[in-house]
Scaffold this motif. Structure first.
Motif, short mmCIF file in Angstrom:
data_model
loop_
_atom_site.label_atom_id
_atom_site.label_comp_id
_atom_site.label_asym_id
_atom_site.label_seq_id
_atom_site.Cartn_x
_atom_site.Cartn_y
_atom_site.Cartn_z
N PHE A 331 0.58 -1.20 -0.07
CA PHE A 331 0.10 0.02 0.07
C PHE A 331 0.98 1.24 0.02
CE2 PHE A 331 -1.53 3.43 2.79
CZ PHE A 331 -2.62 3.95 1.99
N TYR A 382 -3.22 0.02 -3.88
CA TYR A 382 -3.33 -1.21 -3.01
C TYR A 382 -2.75 -2.25 -4.06
CZ TYR A 382 -5.90 1.16 0.79
OH TYR A 382 -6.09 1.96 1.97
N SER A 416 -8.43 -2.59 -1.71
CA SER A 416 -8.03 -3.52 -0.76
C SER A 416 -8.72 -4.70 -0.89
CB SER A 416 -8.06 -3.08 0.90
OG SER A 416 -7.17 -3.60 1.71
#
Length: 496
Positions: A331, A382, A416
């Motif tokens: 990330f 992400y 995510s």
């Protein structure tokens, strides 16, 4: 009626049930998925102070919407769900006092008995903006701990703890002091075992931009007014964030963190700590370096010393044989105003450790609030997920990587992943960019480390865009994931 999508492809079967959009539930609605209670699925919603619990059947058809008529300045709610009831713990401010109450409710969101006053605190006449009490509970949910922390001028943290059973009966309350050697020290990993023992990690930092050079395991026995601390020997190495998990059967605490050889160096490997909390002894500390093969896999190319610098620990999963598994996600964020900095993400000003849990975190599952946003960053990234499996001594048994490439501007609501553990495999559910929107992917990893890309779930056919990171597993093979449909918040139940 709810929409149903069935897929049978190569023996792989899924069912997806979608809820219909409700008039009051815009994208600005804050929510938390409570879970399955009885024959219903419950979701808490907050529309700018208008709180309610929406009740759905097993096919996500609406059953009822029960308003929660909280008085005064509501500060926070916590939920603990059981097979046929759930506990709601709420705190609010009235004049100069903050009150913390708990109540038991059934699958229809009807109160069972009367609300129970857990504690109250005199805070003066100013209006608080954040919660005062925190809640943690044991894996079997038979023990619940409500606690608050004050800090005096000598940097001593004063804990007020209230240990409850699953009927909200008080078992023990304590006032316990824990000295903090430095103003930048922090606490993390608050956990409760099935007997009510309270375990967490104390981490020592020299200043706000440094890695931690000292760490201690801390335990408070269920019926004692004392903290016991055991030092974690870091041997001149440094760590950042700890993930902690309890093994109730053997009274063990497992803690893992990335470690560094020097204060401002690259991530060197994994620090693994095992703590026997009934004996207050740290019996295993291992510093497990990442070799070149693992570093090459982390970058999906040539090995680099900074291969894991963008990775952050997400989950720690204990195995029945004494081993453990971790997941870590790549990330970072980019902006025209501030360069990306791992230490800013970890340590402030917007970091989240449970001790300071009124701050926003870029990885906050279950509870969604539209009011905590992008922290000034313009683009979120992400990427790959590392899955590493270790035996009980800390030896790496296998590793694999879920490859993904996600980014979005100003918001990371659709980025995510959600992890679903069916016992037979780990399912990684995430969005993949597709024609200016997303399709939901399902990648599974078996206990021996084999990775499989499952057939795509094409929920986009009906205009629903998933927010996997806010999903919640509600049974062994079911999860509920929030979605956006024409700027309304909806929910989808997926069966595997």
């Amino acid at each position: 009626m709810a929409f149903i999508l069935l897929m049978y492809i190569g023996g792989y079967a899924q069912k997806i049930y979608y809820s219909q959009p409700e008039r009051d539930d815009s994208r600005n609605t804050a929510f938390e998925i409570i879970g399955k209670v009885g024959q219903h699925i419950l979701v808490y919603k907050d529309n700018n102070g208008d709180e309610a619990i929406s009740i759905y059947d097993n096919e996500m058809n609406p059953v009822n919407r029960v308003p929660l008529r909280f008085r005064y300045n509501l500060l926070n709610v916590d939920f603990i769900n059981y097979p046929n009831q759930f506990i709601l713990i709420y705190q609010y401010q009235y004049r100069r006092y903050v009150y913390c109450y708990g109540m038991i409710m059934d699958e229809n969101a009807s109160i069972i008995g009367q609300p129970v006053l857990i504690d109250s605190t005199d805070v003066g006449f100013g209006n608080l903006k954040h919660k005062l009490y925190s809640v943690t509970y044991s894996d079997d949910k038979h023990r619940i701990l409500v606690y608050k922390i004050n800090q005096n001028k000598e940097l001593t943290n004063i804990f007020y703890t209230f240990l409850l059973n699953d009927q909200l009966q008080l078992l023990n309350n304590s006032r316990v002091s824990l000295p903090m050697e430095n103003r930048k020290d922090y606490l993390t990993g608050f956990s409760l075992d099935n007997e009510g023992n309270f375990v967490f990690v104390k981490v020592g930092k020299a200043n706000n931009k440094d890695l931690a050079a000292d760490a201690w395991m801390v335990t408070k026995p269920a019926y004692e007014d004392t903290f016991y601390t055991a030092s974690i020997p870091l041997n001149h190495r440094y760590i950042d964030e700890f993930k902690l998990k309890l093994d109730n059967d053997h009274h063990l605490s497992y803690a893992v963190s990335f470690f560094y050889d020097t204060r401002r160096n690259d991530v060197a490997g994994l620090c693994y700590v095992r703590y026997r909390y009934l004996d207050d002894s740290v019996d295993i500390v291992r510093f497990i370096p990442f070799d070149n093969n693992l570093k090459a896999a982390a970058r999906n190319g040539a090995p680099r010393e900074d291969a894991f610098d963008d990775y952050f620990l997400r989950q720690l999963i204990l195995r029945s044989d004494g081993g453990f598994l971790i997941t870590a996600e790549s990330f970072y964020s980019s902006s025209g105003y501030n360069p990306w900095n791992r230490w800013d993400y970890l340590y402030g000003p917007y970091t989240l450790y449970p001790y300071y849990d009124f701050y926003y975190t870029p990885f906050s599952p279950w509870f969604y609030s539209p009011f905590y946003r992008s922290m000034g960053y313009s683009r979120f990234h992400y990427n790959d997920i590392a899955v590493l499996s270790y035996d009980g001594t800390g030896k790496l048994e296998w590793s694999n990587f879920v490859r993904k490439d996600q980014y979005d501007d100003q918001t990371d609501d659709f980025l995510s992943y959600q992890l679903l553990n069916t016992g037979l495999a780990l399912h990684f559910l995430y969005n993949e960019p597709y024609r200016r929107s997303y399709i939901l992917r399902d990648v599974t990893i078996t206990p021996d480390g084999k990775l499989n890309m499952q057939p795509t779930m094409r929920g986009l056919d009906r205009g629903y865009v998933f927010m996997p990171r806010y999903g919640k597993q509600i049974s062994a093979n079911e999860t509920v994931i929030p979605c956006i449909y024409r700027n309304f918040v909806c929910f989808a139940k997926i069966q595997f």
